[in-house]
Design a protein around this motif. Structure first.
Motif, mmCIF file in Angstrom:
data_model
loop_
_atom_site.group_PDB
_atom_site.id
_atom_site.type_symbol
_atom_site.label_atom_id
_atom_site.label_comp_id
_atom_site.label_asym_id
_atom_site.label_seq_id
_atom_site.Cartn_x
_atom_site.Cartn_y
_atom_site.Cartn_z
ATOM 1 N N SER A 287 8.707 4.177 -9.490
ATOM 2 C CA SER A 287 8.269 4.775 -9.037
ATOM 3 C C SER A 287 8.593 5.447 -7.196
ATOM 4 O O SER A 287 8.370 5.815 -6.688
ATOM 5 N N ARG A 288 7.671 3.699 -7.385
ATOM 6 C CA ARG A 288 7.938 4.105 -4.819
ATOM 7 C C ARG A 288 8.915 3.994 -4.591
ATOM 8 O O ARG A 288 8.736 4.270 -3.383
ATOM 9 N N ASN A 289 9.445 3.644 -4.790
ATOM 10 C CA ASN A 289 11.244 2.721 -4.151
ATOM 11 C C ASN A 289 12.124 3.317 -4.746
ATOM 12 O O ASN A 289 13.013 2.582 -4.640
ATOM 13 N N GLY A 290 12.474 3.917 -5.210
ATOM 14 C CA GLY A 290 13.453 4.565 -5.349
ATOM 15 C C GLY A 290 13.900 5.319 -6.745
ATOM 16 O O GLY A 290 14.956 5.926 -7.279
ATOM 17 N N LYS B 120 5.689 15.212 -15.187
ATOM 18 C CA LYS B 120 6.632 14.000 -14.602
ATOM 19 C C LYS B 120 5.589 12.543 -14.870
ATOM 20 O O LYS B 120 4.102 13.167 -15.327
ATOM 21 N N TYR B 121 5.591 11.863 -14.689
ATOM 22 C CA TYR B 121 5.166 10.556 -15.027
ATOM 23 C C TYR B 121 5.369 9.927 -13.276
ATOM 24 O O TYR B 121 6.892 9.750 -13.253
ATOM 25 N N PHE B 122 4.769 8.927 -13.315
ATOM 26 C CA PHE B 122 5.080 7.629 -12.492
ATOM 27 C C PHE B 122 5.385 6.050 -13.143
ATOM 28 O O PHE B 122 3.856 6.167 -14.150
ATOM 29 N N VAL B 123 5.738 5.705 -12.692
ATOM 30 C CA VAL B 123 6.222 4.620 -13.437
ATOM 31 C C VAL B 123 6.422 2.895 -12.156
ATOM 32 O O VAL B 123 6.580 3.375 -11.363
ATOM 33 N N MET B 124 6.032 2.082 -12.838
ATOM 34 C CA MET B 124 5.974 1.212 -12.017
ATOM 35 C C MET B 124 6.301 -0.121 -12.990
ATOM 36 O O MET B 124 5.523 -0.072 -14.440
ATOM 37 N N GLY B 125 6.527 -1.730 -11.915
ATOM 38 C CA GLY B 125 7.571 -2.554 -12.980
ATOM 39 C C GLY B 125 5.716 -3.989 -13.123
ATOM 40 O O GLY B 125 5.132 -3.443 -11.657
ATOM 41 N N ASP C 29 0.693 -1.383 -0.101
ATOM 42 C CA ASP C 29 0.019 -0.347 -0.087
ATOM 43 C C ASP C 29 1.131 1.271 0.143
ATOM 44 O O ASP C 29 1.823 1.659 0.943
ATOM 45 N N PHE C 30 0.166 2.162 -0.644
ATOM 46 C CA PHE C 30 0.979 3.510 -0.759
ATOM 47 C C PHE C 30 0.510 4.955 -1.013
ATOM 48 O O PHE C 30 -0.856 4.343 -1.540
ATOM 49 N N GLY C 31 0.642 5.285 -0.594
ATOM 50 C CA GLY C 31 -0.031 7.004 -1.559
ATOM 51 C C GLY C 31 -1.229 7.006 0.001
ATOM 52 O O GLY C 31 -1.036 7.374 1.112
ATOM 53 N N PRO C 32 -2.338 8.882 -0.630
ATOM 54 C CA PRO C 32 -2.134 8.463 -1.782
ATOM 55 C C PRO C 32 -0.611 9.947 -2.387
ATOM 56 O O PRO C 32 -0.339 10.824 -1.148
#
Length: 179
Positions: free
Chosen positions: A149-152, A135-140, A125-128
């Motif tokens: 983007s969540r962790n580093g 800018k853009y937020f990315v995840m695998g 869980d994270f956010g909001p």
């Protein structure tokens, strides 16, 4: 060597030079192959697969769900765009909410099933959090092992994005679209 042979060699050298120049220009500015390194996009993309990347970013806009190549400080990353500029992103109980609305991620179904069988949460869980302007937020897709983007890696600008993944072209037995 007679004059005709010299002319023919000169013609071949000129043609080869132009061809190599065009190939270099196309690879540099329009299209390029990339190799997937790691498991962060499993099962969508696999380690060592070769993907074809469209680098025409000045024409295209980036959309949520696009698989992109991002320039990092030391290496490039293959990730999926999740958040667009201004979006509010939240993950709760393995459900993604964008601007307060549940966002379906069908590309995660296999991973979510495995996490459930293991009795673990697939995405912490994270956010909001709000994606900054430009800018853009990315995840695998393999959230258990992905640095994103969540962790580093943080947020990315359009200039950091090399291009869109179009399709896997190697191994030949696994050619497929990545859109």
């Amino acid at each position: 060597m007679n004059i005709n042979q010299k002319k023919e060699i000169k013609s071949w050298v000129k043609t080869l030079t132009i061809g190599l120049g065009l190939a270099f220009g196309i690879k540099t500015f329009f299209f390029a192959p990339y190799i997937v390194d790691g498991a962060s996009m499993e099962p969508t993309l696999h380690n060592h697969e070769k993907i074809f990347v469209n680098k025409l970013n000045f024409i295209d806009n980036f959309n949520r769900g696009d698989i992109v190549i991002i320039k990092g400080k030391e290496e490039n990353y293959v990730k999926r765009i999740i958040g667009l500029p201004g979006d509010k992103i939240e993950m709760k109980d393995d459900k993604l909410f964008i601007n307060g609305v549940l966002f379906k991620e069908p590309y995660l179904s296999q991973n979510l099933k495995l996490a459930k069988e293991m009795g673990t949460q697939f995405t912490d869980d994270f956010g909001p959090i709000t994606v900054p302007k430009n800018k853009y937020f990315v995840m695998g897709d393999n959230r258990l092992v992905s640095t994103d983007s969540r962790n580093g890696l943080g947020f990315f600008s359009k200039e950091d994005i090399v291009g869109h993944s179009e399709f896997v072209f190697f191994p030949f037995s696994n050619i497929r679209d990545t859109k």
